[in-house]
Enzyme design. Sequence first.
Site, PDB file in Angstrom:
ATOM      1  N   GLY A   1      44.185  77.067 119.688  1.00  0.00           N
ATOM      2  CA  GLY A   1      42.440  76.842 120.455  1.00  0.00           C
ATOM      3  C   GLY A   1      41.924  78.365 120.627  1.00  0.00           C
ATOM      4  O   GLY A   1      41.391  78.643 122.046  1.00  0.00           O
TER       5      GLY A   1
ATOM      6  N   ASN B   1      47.936  79.913 122.916  1.00  0.00           N
ATOM      7  CA  ASN B   1      47.096  79.713 123.900  1.00  0.00           C
ATOM      8  C   ASN B   1      46.923  78.467 124.525  1.00  0.00           C
ATOM      9  O   ASN B   1      45.732  78.380 125.404  1.00  0.00           O
ATOM     10  CB  ASN B   1      46.416  81.252 123.093  1.00  0.00           C
ATOM     11  CG  ASN B   1      44.760  80.329 124.102  1.00  0.00           C
ATOM     12  OD1 ASN B   1      44.366  80.913 124.681  1.00  0.00           O
ATOM     13  ND2 ASN B   1      43.718  80.263 123.348  1.00  0.00           N
TER      14      ASN B   1
ATOM     15  N   TYR C   1      49.456  71.070 136.402  1.00  0.00           N
ATOM     16  CA  TYR C   1      49.234  72.937 134.989  1.00  0.00           C
ATOM     17  C   TYR C   1      50.722  73.761 135.750  1.00  0.00           C
ATOM     18  O   TYR C   1      51.236  73.790 135.170  1.00  0.00           O
ATOM     19  CB  TYR C   1      48.171  73.211 136.553  1.00  0.00           C
ATOM     20  CG  TYR C   1      47.550  74.609 135.427  1.00  0.00           C
ATOM     21  CD1 TYR C   1      47.509  74.769 133.750  1.00  0.00           C
ATOM     22  CD2 TYR C   1      47.344  76.015 135.570  1.00  0.00           C
ATOM     23  CE1 TYR C   1      47.416  75.365 132.988  1.00  0.00           C
ATOM     24  CE2 TYR C   1      46.787  77.077 134.743  1.00  0.00           C
ATOM     25  CZ  TYR C   1      47.373  76.731 133.717  1.00  0.00           C
ATOM     26  OH  TYR C   1      46.494  78.193 132.610  1.00  0.00           O
TER      27      TYR C   1
ATOM     28  N   ALA D   1      53.461  73.015 136.833  1.00  0.00           N
ATOM     29  CA  ALA D   1      54.711  72.090 135.863  1.00  0.00           C
ATOM     30  C   ALA D   1      55.144  72.356 134.662  1.00  0.00           C
ATOM     31  O   ALA D   1      56.251  72.855 134.150  1.00  0.00           O
ATOM     32  CB  ALA D   1      55.071  70.429 136.301  1.00  0.00           C
TER      33      ALA D   1
ATOM     34  N   LYS E   1      53.479  74.954 132.526  1.00  0.00           N
ATOM     35  CA  LYS E   1      53.729  76.876 132.359  1.00  0.00           C
ATOM     36  C   LYS E   1      55.484  76.949 133.111  1.00  0.00           C
ATOM     37  O   LYS E   1      55.435  78.042 132.375  1.00  0.00           O
ATOM     38  CB  LYS E   1      52.162  77.219 133.827  1.00  0.00           C
ATOM     39  CG  LYS E   1      51.445  77.203 132.753  1.00  0.00           C
ATOM     40  CD  LYS E   1      50.850  77.388 131.401  1.00  0.00           C
ATOM     41  CE  LYS E   1      49.717  77.388 130.478  1.00  0.00           C
ATOM     42  NZ  LYS E   1      49.917  77.623 129.066  1.00  0.00           N
TER      43      LYS E   1
END
Length: 255
Positions: free
Chosen positions: A14, A94, A160, A162, A164
């Site tokens: 990314g 990333n 998000y 969950a 991370k």
Amino acid sequence: MQLDLTGKTALVTGSTGQLGRVIARTLASCGADLALHYINNETKALELKQEIEASGRQAVIVQGDITKQETAMQMRDQIQASLGVAGVDIVVANAVIQYEWTTVLEQSPEDYISQFESCVLQSVYLAKAFIPYMKEARGGRFIGINTECAMQNFETQSAYTAGKRGMDGLYRVLAKEVGEYQITVNQVAPGWTISDRDRNSEPGHDEGYTRTVPLKRRGEDQEIANAVAFLASDLSSFITGAYIPVNGGNVMPAI
């Protein structure tokens, strides 16, 4: 004492994104050669490659869907061929899939799947592709970009968070599995960070957020990249399994 990455090769997934491009530039400024991953923005990838090469470092761009194992393997082979290296010394995971946040009851199941794939499986595939070389070299840095949201658990953050939090568990286990090879595995957890797209925003739009931050401001993308560069360097050689918030104290892991 300085952050010296001379002779190292780093992959940033990314890398054309708001944070990824600053991470890539920072690692290059410390002396690393770069593999710049992108998914759609080829124009930005080429621009970043030219910028890094103009600074005296080598760079290669690699494209692909980071939720697929074959992409990681293809990136490995392309980096080896293009940069003439046996492997990558630094991996920075990333990239993440973007989606619209809403409540658990409204959130599409596909969004939970996309977050698991881009937060957890991306790192699994990167580990499978790049850690074998690090084991042979008896050293390496594996760094993931997590988020303060993983500790906040606010409304609409479920998919998000969950993804991370799953990533956090993976990194802690991986740190224990590869530590004997002097490979460190760490996470940087930014808060709501100021990047290029924010710098022309109306002043004061973030007052509700900064009120809760002990340093009373939002962090800058460069401050996140500085933490990544530190973890990529030899100065962090005895730090592994860490989740490091870079958010002005907005969340504070406790013992």
